[in-house]
Design a protein around this motif. Structure first.
Motif, PDB file in Angstrom:
ATOM      1  N   TYR A 122       5.080   2.596   5.320  1.00 23.37           N
ATOM      2  CA  TYR A 122       4.553   1.377   4.720  1.00 23.37           C
ATOM      3  C   TYR A 122       3.056   1.251   5.020  1.00 23.37           C
ATOM      4  N   LEU A 123       2.370   0.589   4.133  1.00 20.96           N
ATOM      5  CA  LEU A 123       0.976   0.230   4.356  1.00 20.96           C
ATOM      6  C   LEU A 123       0.837  -1.252   4.040  1.00 20.96           C
ATOM      7  N   GLN A 124       0.755  -2.047   5.098  1.00 20.54           N
ATOM      8  CA  GLN A 124       0.540  -3.485   4.950  1.00 20.54           C
ATOM      9  C   GLN A 124      -0.956  -3.728   4.846  1.00 20.54           C
ATOM     10  N   MET A 125      -1.366  -4.344   3.761  1.00 19.89           N
ATOM     11  CA  MET A 125      -2.785  -4.567   3.502  1.00 19.89           C
ATOM     12  C   MET A 125      -3.042  -6.066   3.450  1.00 19.89           C
ATOM     13  N   ASN A 126      -3.815  -6.536   4.400  1.00 21.50           N
ATOM     14  CA  ASN A 126      -4.143  -7.960   4.483  1.00 21.50           C
ATOM     15  C   ASN A 126      -5.628  -8.178   4.244  1.00 21.50           C
ATOM     16  N   ASN A 127      -5.965  -9.414   3.936  1.00 24.96           N
ATOM     17  CA  ASN A 127      -7.362  -9.773   3.705  1.00 24.96           C
ATOM     18  C   ASN A 127      -8.037  -8.787   2.756  1.00 24.96           C
ATOM     19  N   LEU A 128      -7.400  -8.544   1.650  1.00 27.11           N
ATOM     20  CA  LEU A 128      -7.903  -7.552   0.696  1.00 27.11           C
ATOM     21  C   LEU A 128      -9.225  -7.981   0.095  1.00 27.11           C
ATOM     22  N   GLU A 129     -10.038  -6.994  -0.189  1.00 23.33           N
ATOM     23  CA  GLU A 129     -11.364  -7.201  -0.754  1.00 23.33           C
ATOM     24  C   GLU A 129     -11.450  -6.466  -2.090  1.00 23.33           C
ATOM     25  N   PRO A 130     -12.350  -6.913  -2.989  1.00 22.25           N
ATOM     26  CA  PRO A 130     -12.499  -6.193  -4.273  1.00 22.25           C
ATOM     27  C   PRO A 130     -12.790  -4.709  -4.073  1.00 22.25           C
ATOM     28  N   GLU A 131     -13.451  -4.369  -2.979  1.00 27.83           N
ATOM     29  CA  GLU A 131     -13.767  -2.966  -2.705  1.00 27.83           C
ATOM     30  C   GLU A 131     -12.528  -2.135  -2.385  1.00 27.83           C
ATOM     31  N   ASP A 132     -11.412  -2.788  -2.152  1.00 25.18           N
ATOM     32  CA  ASP A 132     -10.161  -2.066  -1.897  1.00 25.18           C
ATOM     33  C   ASP A 132      -9.468  -1.640  -3.190  1.00 25.18           C
ATOM     34  N   THR A 133      -9.993  -2.061  -4.322  1.00 27.92           N
ATOM     35  CA  THR A 133      -9.394  -1.697  -5.598  1.00 27.92           C
ATOM     36  C   THR A 133      -9.427  -0.185  -5.796  1.00 27.92           C
ATOM     37  N   ALA A 134      -8.261   0.388  -6.029  1.00 31.13           N
ATOM     38  CA  ALA A 134      -8.137   1.838  -6.177  1.00 31.13           C
ATOM     39  C   ALA A 134      -6.683   2.182  -6.465  1.00 31.13           C
ATOM     40  N   VAL A 135      -6.471   3.433  -6.819  1.00 35.44           N
ATOM     41  CA  VAL A 135      -5.118   3.978  -6.833  1.00 35.44           C
ATOM     42  C   VAL A 135      -4.835   4.498  -5.424  1.00 35.44           C
ATOM     43  N   TYR A 136      -3.746   4.074  -4.863  1.00 36.21           N
ATOM     44  CA  TYR A 136      -3.379   4.455  -3.503  1.00 36.21           C
ATOM     45  C   TYR A 136      -2.306   5.539  -3.541  1.00 36.21           C
ATOM     46  N   TYR A 137      -2.528   6.570  -2.742  1.00 31.80           N
ATOM     47  CA  TYR A 137      -1.623   7.710  -2.685  1.00 31.80           C
ATOM     48  C   TYR A 137      -1.096   7.905  -1.270  1.00 31.80           C
ATOM     49  N   CYS A 138       0.186   8.178  -1.156  1.00 32.60           N
ATOM     50  CA  CYS A 138       0.709   8.640   0.115  1.00 32.60           C
ATOM     51  C   CYS A 138       0.786  10.169   0.076  1.00 32.60           C
ATOM     52  N   ALA A 139       0.662  10.753   1.233  1.00 31.11           N
ATOM     53  CA  ALA A 139       0.650  12.201   1.327  1.00 31.11           C
ATOM     54  C   ALA A 139       1.261  12.627   2.653  1.00 31.11           C
TER      55      ALA A 139
END
Length: 127
Positions: A78-95
């Motif tokens: 899991y990736l819990q993402m808090n206090n998100l910012e516009p700069e966090d906008t992206a496609v997120y990939y697990c690997a």
């Protein structure tokens, strides 16, 4: 080995999302697992990595806001993402990779270290 990522979406700045990545095909616990992200026109960027027995190692840009955890019984990370910012906008990939490097964790900052990738999940943060 297959990875299935989910949990992305559209959220306002300051909001939260939790991404999930479920693996199948091999023993989950032996893998090194990471999250990366890629914004339009940019290279794939390291977010976090976790080796078995180690604490997660985060990129400076997400430290204190993102938390990675794994549930070996569910073959899920899991990736819990808090206090998100516009700069966090992206496609997120697990690997993942079964190759364990016992030296510096910075070995895993490069996307080239990973053998298997999920399909990506879009995260969009509006201002």
């Amino acid at each position: 080995v297959q990875l299935q990522a989910s949990g992305g979406g559209l959220v306002q700045a300051g909001g939260s999302l939790r991404l999930s990545c479920t693996t199948s095909g091999r023993a989950f616990s032996v893998f090194v697992m990471g999250w990366f992200r890629q914004a339009p026109g940019k290279e794939r960027e390291f977010v976090v990595v976790k080796r078995s027995g180690d604490s997660p190692h985060y990129a400076d840009s997400v430290k204190g806001r993102f938390t990675m955890s794994r549930d070996n019984a569910k073959n899920t990370v899991y990736l819990q993402m808090n206090n998100l910012e516009p700069e966090d906008t992206a496609v997120y990939y697990c690997a993942i990779t079964p190759k364990l490097w016992s030296g510096s964790v910075y070995y895993y900052v490069s996307p080239a270290r990973y053998e298997y990738w999920g399909q990506g999940t879009q995260v969009t943060v509006s201002s």
